[in-house]
Design an enzyme around this catalytic site. Structure first.
Site, PDB file in Angstrom:
ATOM      1  N   HIS A  66      37.764  26.101  68.996  1.00  0.00           N
ATOM      2  CA  HIS A  66      38.827  25.186  70.312  1.00  0.00           C
ATOM      3  C   HIS A  66      37.923  25.439  71.790  1.00  0.00           C
ATOM      4  CE1 HIS A  66      41.597  26.742  67.367  1.00  0.00           C
ATOM      5  NE2 HIS A  66      41.583  25.009  67.226  1.00  0.00           N
ATOM      6  N   HIS A  67      36.324  25.696  71.407  1.00  0.00           N
ATOM      7  CA  HIS A  67      36.049  25.895  73.590  1.00  0.00           C
ATOM      8  C   HIS A  67      36.325  24.468  74.069  1.00  0.00           C
ATOM      9  CE1 HIS A  67      33.679  22.722  71.369  1.00  0.00           C
ATOM     10  NE2 HIS A  67      33.043  23.109  72.729  1.00  0.00           N
ATOM     11  N   LYS A  72      38.566  17.353  67.283  1.00  0.00           N
ATOM     12  CA  LYS A  72      38.505  15.693  66.446  1.00  0.00           C
ATOM     13  C   LYS A  72      37.799  15.990  65.340  1.00  0.00           C
ATOM     14  CE  LYS A  72      39.266  10.985  67.421  1.00  0.00           C
ATOM     15  NZ  LYS A  72      39.320  11.195  66.425  1.00  0.00           N
ATOM     16  N   LYS A  96      28.262  18.206  66.177  1.00  0.00           N
ATOM     17  CA  LYS A  96      27.870  16.755  67.044  1.00  0.00           C
ATOM     18  C   LYS A  96      28.445  15.941  67.961  1.00  0.00           C
ATOM     19  CE  LYS A  96      29.138  14.225  62.594  1.00  0.00           C
ATOM     20  NZ  LYS A  96      29.771  13.588  61.607  1.00  0.00           N
ATOM     21  N   ASP A 101      28.328  14.586  73.547  1.00  0.00           N
ATOM     22  CA  ASP A 101      28.902  14.822  74.931  1.00  0.00           C
ATOM     23  C   ASP A 101      30.394  14.439  75.084  1.00  0.00           C
ATOM     24  OD1 ASP A 101      27.068  15.972  76.668  1.00  0.00           O
ATOM     25  OD2 ASP A 101      25.770  14.673  76.980  1.00  0.00           O
ATOM     26  N   LYS A 108      38.137  19.237  60.287  1.00  0.00           N
ATOM     27  CA  LYS A 108      38.305  18.049  59.368  1.00  0.00           C
ATOM     28  C   LYS A 108      39.342  18.732  58.639  1.00  0.00           C
ATOM     29  CE  LYS A 108      35.307  15.029  58.312  1.00  0.00           C
ATOM     30  NZ  LYS A 108      34.280  14.019  59.267  1.00  0.00           N
ATOM     31  N   SER A 364      35.735   6.795  68.558  1.00  0.00           N
ATOM     32  CA  SER A 364      36.871   7.810  68.578  1.00  0.00           C
ATOM     33  C   SER A 364      37.124   8.457  69.990  1.00  0.00           C
ATOM     34  CB  SER A 364      36.906   8.649  67.289  1.00  0.00           C
ATOM     35  OG  SER A 364      37.358   8.297  66.109  1.00  0.00           O
TER      36      SER A 364
END
Ligand code: NAD
Length: 473
Positions: A66-67, A72, A96, A101, A108, A364
């Protein structure tokens, strides 16, 4: 071989890669532990009624880091999936996103089913129920956790997820941003479907553009004429193969679960897809040799191998027989750590998954931005750009006395559409990210390979984000 890298699970492989890369950094141990741990693991079971009666379905959503928020990552439908796999995939998503960036943490999801065993109506029921389980526990939302397609899912499932989320959150104007990979008519962005495969192509093209690097592998500079084998003719594999073919590569082999085909003169990717639709198999494609045992295709002569099916396809068992000089990891985790050790000794260049298949999450991100801004990319600027170029042409015509034809004028003055901007953003991202990773290897000669370099890049970026949050002063 008695390597400690043998028989590791997918998640253990990821942890090993992490620890290996972490040894090239000087971050405190506690911070490294924080980065590699999966923050939240939600495992659940729900019933559905099929034609065969009641069934209990297993599902997961793992939020690795959660940084940055939202987190996602895709949702996988596979009968073989388990918690270890989802944890591995969620972790890879964090690294990833950092590499390209994209300002998200990693996550997931998975549902343990073989979609082929269910009707469309049943799949819709399963998807909607899975989504409501995520809603109950706040594991989905535009600013919380944003799923996307993965193995076994696509735009259709994403549309069901968006619709279910909107139904539970009436009036939430940003609801569409709760999931990406949607059909364009349901808030998706043009270019998302093909984005991962296109990104794999950009990655390979960039790698091949360095003559010196190619020389070390015994290859010539550029993608033109390179022989490629692709495993998996699904979303990632099909698009990667198609774009590589358009970029001048020769697709000599394609492997699917029912078998593989090989033709050193080259296979036409779209014709193979058509043949498979008509005959329900890629085998017996005119002019090609059948390889009944699909996995043997990975060992055939080629310059570039693109595993784009599932994890753990290249192991210490088949790695010694792999002939490719470059492995471009379209899939997540296709190469085991033990196989990698063998391949690196054979001087094979591995383009690691955490960079190679990051095109999907990149686009995305663009879709999420589009949903939050409620405006199609290009809508505001396209005509203005066109008018500016037009004025420029008129000035050139006056200055030179030359006049442009209607076709020339149209080609030169065309303003950017959504698809142009998405593809341009994707190309820029993939090219810049590769050069950052390559620079990392050049700068720190102790770093032995691209995967380690990519992990070092990712760890540094996530560490910086935690330090900026003030969690590790
Ligand atoms: P997909 O379901 O569209 O396609 C996968 C294909 O692989 C299917 O056609 C399947 O029949 C085939 N396959 C399965 N097992 C095989 C085997 N043993 N040999 C040969 N073919 C086999 O899935 P996808 O979305 O293309 O995902 C493929 C891989 O790429 C996964 O590892 C996924 O995590 C990764 N990935 C996908 C995306 C994305 O945007 N879809 C993004 C990043 C990474």
């Amino acid at each position: 071989m008695n390597s400690p890298k043998r028989n590791l699970s997918f998640f253990e492989n990821v942890l090993l890669n992490f620890d290996n890369a972490a040894s090239y950094t000087d971050h405190p141990k506690g911070l490294l532990e924080k980065i590699k741990t999966c923050n939240s693991i939600y495992s659940f079971h729900f019933p559905i009624r099929t034609q065969r009666g009641y069934e209990t379905i297993s599902g997961w959503r793992v939020e690795h880091s959660h940084h940055k928020l939202p987190v996602k990552g895709g949702i996988r439908y596979s009968e073989h999936v388990d918690e270890d796999e989802v944890k591995a995939l969620a972790s890879l998503m964090t690294y990833k996103c950092a590499i390209v960036d994209v300002p998200f943490g990693g996550a997931k999801g998975a549902v343990k089913i073989d979609p082929k065993n269910y009707t469309v109506h049943e799949l819709e029921q399963i998807t909607r129920r899975y989504t409501s389980e995520l809603i109950k526990k706040n594991f989905i939302g535009p600013g919380v956790d944003v799923p996307a397609p993965d193995y076994g899912t696509g735009p259709r499932e994403m549309a069901w997820i968006a619709d279910t989320y909107a139904a539970f959150n009436p009036g939430q104007t940003d609801a569409l941003a709760c999931v990406t990979g949607k059909p364009v008519t349901e808030g998706g962005v043009r270019g998302r479907t093909e984005a991962t495969g296109r990104g794999v192509f950009f990655a390979i093209r960039e790698v091949c553009a360095y003559g010196d690097d190619m020389k070390k592998l015994g290859l010539t500079k550029g993608l033109e004429g390179k022989r490629v084998i692709v495993q998996g003719l699904g979303n990632v594999g099909y698009h990667a193969a198609k774009f590589c073919q358009e970029g001048g590569a020769i697709i000599v082999g394609i492997a699917e679960y029912e078998g593989a085909i090989y033709d050193e003169k080259g296979l036409d990717v779209d014709r193979v897809v058509k043949h498979r639709k008509e005959t329900f198999s890629i085998l017996n494609y005119p002019g090609a040799t059948n390889i009944p045992k699909s996995s043997e295709a990975l060992e055939r002569e080629c310059d570039i191998l693109i595993p784009a099916a599932l994890e753990n396809q290249i192991t210490e068992e088949n790695a010694p027989r792999i002939k490719a000089k470059i492995i471009a990891e379209g899939a997540n985790g296709p190469t085991s750590a033990a196989a990698e050790e063998i391949l690196l000794k054979k001087n094979v260049l591995i383009i690691p998954d955490i960079y190679c298949n990051a095109g999907g999450v990149t686009v995305s991100y663009f879709e999420w931005l589009k949903n939050l801004s409620h405006v199609r990319f290009g809508r505001m600027g396209k005509r203005y750009e066109q008018a500016t170029f037009d004025r420029l042409l008129v000035a050139v015509e006056h200055a030179t006395g030359k006049s442009f034809s209607e076709n020339e004028r149209r080609a030169i003055t065309r303003g950017a559409d959504e698809i142009d901007l998405v593809n341009s953003g994707l190309e820029e991202t993939m090219v810049s990210a590769y050069n950052e990773i390559r620079e990392q290897v050049k700068r720190n000669t102790k770093i032995p390979d691209l995967r380690t370099a990519a992990f070092v890049e990712a760890i540094n970026k996530v560490a910086l984000a935690y330090l900026e949050l003030g969690i590790f002063p």
